[in-house]
Design a protein around this motif. Structure first.
Motif, PDB file in Angstrom:
ATOM      1  N   GLU A  59      39.255  16.154  48.761  1.00  0.00           N
ATOM      2  CA  GLU A  59      38.421  16.272  47.465  1.00  0.00           C
ATOM      3  C   GLU A  59      37.789  17.618  47.343  1.00  0.00           C
ATOM      4  O   GLU A  59      36.932  17.982  48.236  1.00  0.00           O
ATOM      5  CB  GLU A  59      37.479  15.007  47.266  1.00  0.00           C
ATOM      6  CG  GLU A  59      36.818  14.900  46.304  1.00  0.00           C
ATOM      7  CD  GLU A  59      35.593  13.776  46.197  1.00  0.00           C
ATOM      8  OE1 GLU A  59      35.130  13.313  45.220  1.00  0.00           O
ATOM      9  OE2 GLU A  59      35.796  12.911  47.207  1.00  0.00           O
ATOM     10  N   GLY A  60      37.927  18.175  46.001  1.00  0.00           N
ATOM     11  CA  GLY A  60      37.290  19.270  45.781  1.00  0.00           C
ATOM     12  C   GLY A  60      38.230  20.732  46.070  1.00  0.00           C
ATOM     13  O   GLY A  60      37.676  21.857  45.819  1.00  0.00           O
ATOM     14  N   PHE A  61      39.279  20.509  47.034  1.00  0.00           N
ATOM     15  CA  PHE A  61      39.905  21.673  47.468  1.00  0.00           C
ATOM     16  C   PHE A  61      40.590  22.478  46.191  1.00  0.00           C
ATOM     17  O   PHE A  61      40.376  23.748  46.399  1.00  0.00           O
ATOM     18  CB  PHE A  61      40.869  21.314  48.689  1.00  0.00           C
ATOM     19  CG  PHE A  61      41.689  22.473  49.396  1.00  0.00           C
ATOM     20  CD1 PHE A  61      41.030  23.105  50.368  1.00  0.00           C
ATOM     21  CD2 PHE A  61      42.842  22.930  48.851  1.00  0.00           C
ATOM     22  CE1 PHE A  61      41.592  24.173  50.990  1.00  0.00           C
ATOM     23  CE2 PHE A  61      43.289  23.867  49.442  1.00  0.00           C
ATOM     24  CZ  PHE A  61      42.915  24.509  50.546  1.00  0.00           C
ATOM     25  N   ILE A  62      41.421  21.753  45.795  1.00  0.00           N
ATOM     26  CA  ILE A  62      42.091  22.574  44.495  1.00  0.00           C
ATOM     27  C   ILE A  62      41.099  23.043  43.401  1.00  0.00           C
ATOM     28  O   ILE A  62      41.436  23.988  43.007  1.00  0.00           O
ATOM     29  CB  ILE A  62      43.107  21.324  44.132  1.00  0.00           C
ATOM     30  CG1 ILE A  62      44.209  20.978  45.114  1.00  0.00           C
ATOM     31  CG2 ILE A  62      44.038  22.084  42.641  1.00  0.00           C
ATOM     32  CD1 ILE A  62      44.994  22.138  45.874  1.00  0.00           C
ATOM     33  N   ASP A  63      40.059  22.269  43.162  1.00  0.00           N
ATOM     34  CA  ASP A  63      39.268  22.550  42.162  1.00  0.00           C
ATOM     35  C   ASP A  63      38.602  23.978  42.500  1.00  0.00           C
ATOM     36  O   ASP A  63      38.379  24.740  41.817  1.00  0.00           O
ATOM     37  CB  ASP A  63      38.209  21.674  41.819  1.00  0.00           C
ATOM     38  CG  ASP A  63      38.775  20.396  41.260  1.00  0.00           C
ATOM     39  OD1 ASP A  63      39.784  20.292  40.677  1.00  0.00           O
ATOM     40  OD2 ASP A  63      37.932  19.278  41.146  1.00  0.00           O
ATOM     41  N   ALA A  64      38.538  24.120  43.951  1.00  0.00           N
ATOM     42  CA  ALA A  64      37.766  25.499  44.519  1.00  0.00           C
ATOM     43  C   ALA A  64      38.708  26.600  44.495  1.00  0.00           C
ATOM     44  O   ALA A  64      38.312  27.588  44.790  1.00  0.00           O
ATOM     45  CB  ALA A  64      36.847  25.016  45.658  1.00  0.00           C
ATOM     46  N   LEU A  65      40.057  26.124  44.585  1.00  0.00           N
ATOM     47  CA  LEU A  65      40.987  27.101  44.953  1.00  0.00           C
ATOM     48  C   LEU A  65      41.418  28.184  44.047  1.00  0.00           C
ATOM     49  O   LEU A  65      41.522  28.096  42.727  1.00  0.00           O
ATOM     50  CB  LEU A  65      42.257  26.366  45.279  1.00  0.00           C
ATOM     51  CG  LEU A  65      43.577  27.284  45.516  1.00  0.00           C
ATOM     52  CD1 LEU A  65      43.680  28.110  46.869  1.00  0.00           C
ATOM     53  CD2 LEU A  65      44.792  26.234  45.398  1.00  0.00           C
ATOM     54  N   HIS A  66      41.360  29.484  44.346  1.00  0.00           N
ATOM     55  CA  HIS A  66      42.094  30.730  43.532  1.00  0.00           C
ATOM     56  C   HIS A  66      43.277  31.268  44.656  1.00  0.00           C
ATOM     57  O   HIS A  66      42.873  31.833  45.751  1.00  0.00           O
ATOM     58  CB  HIS A  66      40.969  31.781  43.762  1.00  0.00           C
ATOM     59  CG  HIS A  66      39.782  31.340  42.772  1.00  0.00           C
ATOM     60  ND1 HIS A  66      39.866  31.432  41.515  1.00  0.00           N
ATOM     61  CD2 HIS A  66      38.529  31.057  43.285  1.00  0.00           C
ATOM     62  CE1 HIS A  66      38.446  30.804  41.103  1.00  0.00           C
ATOM     63  NE2 HIS A  66      37.708  30.803  42.124  1.00  0.00           N
ATOM     64  N   LEU A  67      44.189  31.076  44.299  1.00  0.00           N
ATOM     65  CA  LEU A  67      45.604  31.192  44.750  1.00  0.00           C
ATOM     66  C   LEU A  67      46.257  32.619  44.630  1.00  0.00           C
ATOM     67  O   LEU A  67      46.176  32.945  43.140  1.00  0.00           O
ATOM     68  CB  LEU A  67      46.761  30.282  44.747  1.00  0.00           C
ATOM     69  CG  LEU A  67      48.082  30.390  45.407  1.00  0.00           C
ATOM     70  CD1 LEU A  67      47.718  30.286  46.863  1.00  0.00           C
ATOM     71  CD2 LEU A  67      49.092  29.478  44.752  1.00  0.00           C
TER      72      LEU A  67
END
Length: 357
Positions: A106-114
């Motif tokens: 939870e929250g990982f993808i929302d925080a991600l800048h790839l």
């Protein structure tokens, strides 16, 4: 049909004009020349290319990279914004598998800048297709990242960075150069000796004829990325074939269509690589205040549970049992990639990377 000179012709012209060139210069031209370099041309991966990487062998490899990154992110306190940078992402397979697992946190993808560091247009297109939902940014510099915690993944990246070679002679070490002999490219030695004291202590007392390889490009990449990680928090994970401590030995190899080739024969059409000196990377990382760790690919994957994952996959896909078993063997067996490939981590602060003893 283009009338532009071939890369072979351009290299020969440079040698005729300015004299012999270093192996590092030759590798840089052969691999990344903007028009005719090996990595700027067609897709080199897979059965139809020149080599197959671990993510192409099994989804399990990328899945465990995703689990690893999530664990570090959680150890950092789950920052609301962070950068995940992959160096040489290939077809995007590794990151696709990694983010499929990471998305469950939870929250990982929302925080991600790839961010993806890639020079090959054909591979960029495949990365965009596989990873487009994550809005990736293609960086032109390896350290072109935001002021956020940084996680770096580099699978078979450092082995493709240029190296210089030095050969032990009777009066010191001489750099191996590439010149022309009877109109053809050939190896030779610089007449100017380098005193043994100028080389790492591990090379002292090497026998005559010993070869020392050094990658200044690898040290520079580790320095630039390590500085950002030290300042912002995070870690670097590199998987590659190599050795734990700086040592003598010649490892330069050329591959074309899954077979060994002459490294000087057709620059731009062959893959050139050398084993990674993880001891040198660890020295740079330690100097920046990071904690280095090294293990084999076999042990790293085993500690993260690849045997159990393979068993679960086989139960869920009975028709793929043999394929899954073959992939597990390829990734972990000592006669395959298991011990030849190493896993190197450099992490900040109090982070404890999983998968290492």
């Amino acid at each position: 049909m283009s009338d532009a000179p071939s890369l072979s012709d351009l290299i020969d012209l440079q040698i005729r004009a300015n004299g012999p060139i270093s192996l590092a210069t030759y590798m840089g031209l052969a691999l990344t020349h903007p028009r005719a370099g090996y990595y700027t041309g067609t897709d080199p991966l897979g059965a139809k290319g020149d080599f197959i990487t671990a993510p192409e062998i099994s989804q399990m490899f990328g899945e465990f990279i995703g689990f690893y990154i999530v664990n570090l992110w959680q150890q950092l306190g789950e920052p609301k914004s962070f950068t995940l940078l992959e160096l040489g992402p290939g077809r995007g397979t590794l990151m696709q598998d990694a983010l499929r697992v990471a998305a469950k946190a939870e929250g990982f993808i929302d925080a991600l800048h790839l961010q993806l560091f890639e020079t090959n247009p054909a591979l960029k297109a495949q990365q965009a297709e596989r990873l487009g939902q994550f809005n990736p940014y293609w960086a032109t510099e390896i350290d072109a990242v935001a002021e956020d915690p940084l996680f770096v993944v580099a699978n078979e990246f450092f082995d493709a960075l240029p190296i210089r070679q030095f050969v032990k002679g009777t009066n010191g070490w001489h750099e191996r150069l590439i010149g022309l002999r009877d109109g053809k490219r050939a190896f030779g030695l610089s007449p100017t000796p380098i005193p043994e004291a100028a080389l790492p202590p591990a090379l002292h007392d090497s026998p005559e004829g010993a070869v020392y390889e050094v990658s200044l490009a690898s040290a520079d990449a580790m320095q630039r990325l390590g500085k950002r990680i030290s300042e912002l928090g995070g870690g670097l994970l590199a998987i590659d074939y190599g050795y734990a401590e700086t040592q003598a030995g010649e490892t330069l190899q050329a591959i074309r269509r899954h077979a060994f080739a002459d490294p000087l024969e057709t620059p731009g059409e062959i893959d050139l690589s050398a084993h990674v000196d993880f001891g040198a990377l660890a020295t740079v990382a330690t100097g920046l205040g990071l904690k280095p760790a090294l293990t084999t690919q076999r042990d790293f994957l085993a500690r993260l549970g690849i045997v159990e994952r393979a068993s679960a996959l086989a139960k869920a896909n009975p028709a793929q049992v043999d394929t899954i078993a073959a992939a597990l063997r390829r990734l972990t067996d000592v006669s395959e990639m298991g011990t030849l490939f190493k896993v190197f981590a450099a992490t900040s602060g109090e982070l404890e990377p999983i998968g290492f003893a």
